[in-house]
Design an enzyme around this catalytic site. Structure first.
Site, PDB file in Angstrom:
ATOM      1  N   ASP A  63      53.712 -38.622  -5.207  1.00 26.01           N
ATOM      2  CA  ASP A  63      53.732 -40.056  -5.506  1.00 26.01           C
ATOM      3  C   ASP A  63      55.135 -40.388  -5.998  1.00 26.01           C
ATOM      4  O   ASP A  63      55.572 -39.894  -7.044  1.00 26.01           O
ATOM      5  CB  ASP A  63      52.686 -40.335  -6.592  1.00 26.01           C
ATOM      6  CG  ASP A  63      52.687 -41.782  -7.050  1.00 26.01           C
ATOM      7  OD1 ASP A  63      53.553 -42.567  -6.599  1.00 26.01           O
ATOM      8  OD2 ASP A  63      51.822 -42.121  -7.866  1.00 26.01           O
TER       9      ASP A  63
ATOM     10  N   ASN B  49      59.158 -56.072   1.178  1.00 27.46           N
ATOM     11  CA  ASN B  49      59.204 -57.078   2.250  1.00 27.46           C
ATOM     12  C   ASN B  49      60.268 -58.098   1.877  1.00 27.46           C
ATOM     13  O   ASN B  49      60.791 -58.086   0.763  1.00 27.46           O
ATOM     14  CB  ASN B  49      57.832 -57.723   2.464  1.00 27.46           C
ATOM     15  CG  ASN B  49      57.294 -58.352   1.200  1.00 27.46           C
ATOM     16  OD1 ASN B  49      57.912 -59.236   0.627  1.00 27.46           O
ATOM     17  ND2 ASN B  49      56.148 -57.855   0.734  1.00 27.46           N
TER      18      ASN B  49
ATOM     19  N   GLY C 118      50.777 -50.749  -0.470  1.00 30.27           N
ATOM     20  CA  GLY C 118      51.461 -49.488  -0.222  1.00 30.27           C
ATOM     21  C   GLY C 118      52.363 -49.068  -1.369  1.00 30.27           C
ATOM     22  O   GLY C 118      52.049 -49.271  -2.546  1.00 30.27           O
TER      23      GLY C 118
ATOM     24  N   ASP D 216      55.139 -50.284  -2.313  1.00 33.66           N
ATOM     25  CA  ASP D 216      55.609 -51.475  -3.047  1.00 33.66           C
ATOM     26  C   ASP D 216      54.666 -51.780  -4.212  1.00 33.66           C
ATOM     27  O   ASP D 216      55.091 -51.928  -5.370  1.00 33.66           O
ATOM     28  CB  ASP D 216      55.676 -52.652  -2.048  1.00 33.66           C
ATOM     29  CG  ASP D 216      56.458 -53.841  -2.566  1.00 33.66           C
ATOM     30  OD1 ASP D 216      57.013 -53.767  -3.669  1.00 33.66           O
ATOM     31  OD2 ASP D 216      56.508 -54.856  -1.840  1.00 33.66           O
TER      32      ASP D 216
ATOM     33  N   SER E 215      58.896 -48.143   6.412  1.00 34.87           N
ATOM     34  CA  SER E 215      58.356 -48.756   7.651  1.00 34.87           C
ATOM     35  C   SER E 215      57.220 -47.973   8.304  1.00 34.87           C
ATOM     36  O   SER E 215      56.644 -48.468   9.278  1.00 34.87           O
ATOM     37  CB  SER E 215      59.444 -48.992   8.715  1.00 34.87           C
ATOM     38  OG  SER E 215      60.202 -50.148   8.415  1.00 34.87           O
TER      39      SER E 215
HETATM   40  N1  AR6 Z   1      54.563 -42.550  -2.950  1.00 32.72           N
HETATM   41  C1  AR6 Z   1      55.159 -42.158  -1.797  1.00 32.72           C
HETATM   42  N2  AR6 Z   1      54.854 -42.680  -0.590  1.00 32.72           N
HETATM   43  C2  AR6 Z   1      53.897 -43.637  -0.560  1.00 32.72           C
HETATM   44  C3  AR6 Z   1      53.232 -44.114  -1.712  1.00 32.72           C
HETATM   45  C4  AR6 Z   1      53.611 -43.524  -2.954  1.00 32.72           C
HETATM   46  N3  AR6 Z   1      53.039 -43.905  -4.108  1.00 32.72           N
HETATM   47  N4  AR6 Z   1      52.344 -45.070  -1.328  1.00 32.72           N
HETATM   48  C5  AR6 Z   1      52.442 -45.186   0.014  1.00 32.72           C
HETATM   49  N5  AR6 Z   1      53.367 -44.323   0.476  1.00 32.72           N
HETATM   50  P1  AR6 Z   1      54.197 -48.859   3.234  1.00 32.72           P
HETATM   51  P2  AR6 Z   1      56.130 -50.164   5.037  1.00 32.72           P
HETATM   52  C6  AR6 Z   1      53.840 -44.106   1.865  1.00 32.72           C
HETATM   53  O1  AR6 Z   1      53.052 -49.490   3.935  1.00 32.72           O
HETATM   54  O2  AR6 Z   1      55.487 -49.541   6.232  1.00 32.72           O
HETATM   55  C7  AR6 Z   1      54.033 -53.547   1.673  1.00 32.72           C
HETATM   56  O3  AR6 Z   1      52.994 -54.458   1.589  1.00 32.72           O
HETATM   57  C8  AR6 Z   1      52.900 -44.463   2.997  1.00 32.72           C
HETATM   58  O4  AR6 Z   1      52.017 -43.385   3.250  1.00 32.72           O
HETATM   59  O5  AR6 Z   1      54.181 -48.807   1.743  1.00 32.72           O
HETATM   60  O6  AR6 Z   1      57.629 -50.167   4.928  1.00 32.72           O
HETATM   61  C9  AR6 Z   1      55.387 -54.211   1.484  1.00 32.72           C
HETATM   62  O7  AR6 Z   1      55.330 -55.257   0.541  1.00 32.72           O
HETATM   63  C10 AR6 Z   1      53.862 -44.685   4.146  1.00 32.72           C
HETATM   64  O8  AR6 Z   1      54.154 -43.459   4.819  1.00 32.72           O
HETATM   65  O9  AR6 Z   1      55.622 -49.541   3.636  1.00 32.72           O
HETATM   66  C11 AR6 Z   1      55.697 -54.694   2.861  1.00 32.72           C
HETATM   67  O10 AR6 Z   1      55.052 -55.926   3.128  1.00 32.72           O
HETATM   68  C12 AR6 Z   1      55.144 -45.152   3.461  1.00 32.72           C
HETATM   69  O11 AR6 Z   1      54.940 -44.973   2.066  1.00 32.72           O
HETATM   70  C13 AR6 Z   1      55.127 -53.623   3.747  1.00 32.72           C
HETATM   71  O12 AR6 Z   1      54.078 -53.013   2.990  1.00 32.72           O
HETATM   72  C14 AR6 Z   1      55.491 -46.598   3.713  1.00 32.72           C
HETATM   73  O13 AR6 Z   1      54.315 -47.367   3.791  1.00 32.72           O
HETATM   74  C15 AR6 Z   1      56.143 -52.559   4.066  1.00 32.72           C
HETATM   75  O14 AR6 Z   1      55.604 -51.649   4.985  1.00 32.72           O
END
Ligand code: AR6
Length: 185
Positions: A18, A32, A40, A42, A131
């Site tokens: 994490d 975003n 996620g 964020d 992403s």
């Molecule tokens: N630690 C490490 N990696 C993580 C964690 C964590 N705590 N939580 C999720 N991941 P995403 P995006 C991974 O969806 O695709 C949001 O709503 C997850 O498994 O967080 O860039 C923003 O506000 C994945 O592999 O980011 C934007 O609107 C990676 O982090 C949008 O999502 C990225 O997943 C951005 O989408």
């Protein structure tokens, strides 16, 4: 955090965990354009870091970033209660098949975040897999782009000293290692 491997002479470290648990110079947020939070990683960063991060994001939106942050760009804020000096927010591209500049925008996210860490002379920076969640970038394709960008950066710039890639699952970390062409050092 679970160590998967060290690469690029030890400068690049791949871990599973994490990212909110990272201690060091900067944690990168897959944000975003609005910069006001989301799901996620964020959501996890804002929840763990507390309201000071959102307050600074709001101030940015009221000031220099009235129209938000464009894909490929990065901006730093406080890390609030997190064990890092900064959160670096970057906006990855939404995957649209690969023909809309997604690879260049994804590489730019990593380069711009590293450039901020360099500017602040940070020892370390931790990236999530930008992403590859909500924004739908295929993980193996992202791995190739990210490793190329990091290798090029590391060849010409000495800061930050340590670059961590923190994957949320071991499977994701293994996809990165297999697809990127990274070789153990
Ligand atoms: N630690 C490490 N990696 C993580 C964690 C964590 N705590 N939580 C999720 N991941 P995403 P995006 C991974 O969806 O695709 C949001 O709503 C997850 O498994 O967080 O860039 C923003 O506000 C994945 O592999 O980011 C934007 O609107 C990676 O982090 C949008 O999502 C990225 O997943 C951005 O989408």
């Amino acid at each position: 955090m679970k160590l998967i491997g060290e690469y690029l002479g030890g400068r690049l470290v791949v871990e599973v965990g994490d990212i909110t648990q990272f201690s060091g110079g900067a944690i990168v947020n897959a944000a975003n354009s609005g910069l006001l939070g989301g799901s996620g990683v964020d959501g996890a960063i804002h929840t763990a870091g507390g309201p000071a991060i959102l307050a600074e994001c709001r101030a940015l939106r009221a000031g220099s970033l009235k129209d938000g942050l464009l894909a490929g760009q990065a901006v730093a804020t406080t890390a609030g209660r997190l064990g890092a000096d900064y959160v670096i927010h970057t906006v990855g591209p939404v995957w649209a098949g690969g023909g809309r500049g997604e690879p260049e925008l994804l590489a730019s996210c990593y380069r711009e975040s590293l450039a901020l860490a360099d500017k602040f002379r940070l020892d370390s920076i931790a990236f999530p897999a930008i992403s590859t969640g909500v924004y739908g970038y295929p993980k193996a394709l992202a791995a190739k782009v990210v490793f190329k960008a990091l290798s090029r950066y590391a060849a010409v710039d000495d800061w930050p000293r340590h670059i961590y890639l923190v994957f949320f699952s071991e499977q994701d970390a293994r996809i990165f290692v297999a697809a990127s062409g990274v070789l153990p050092t």
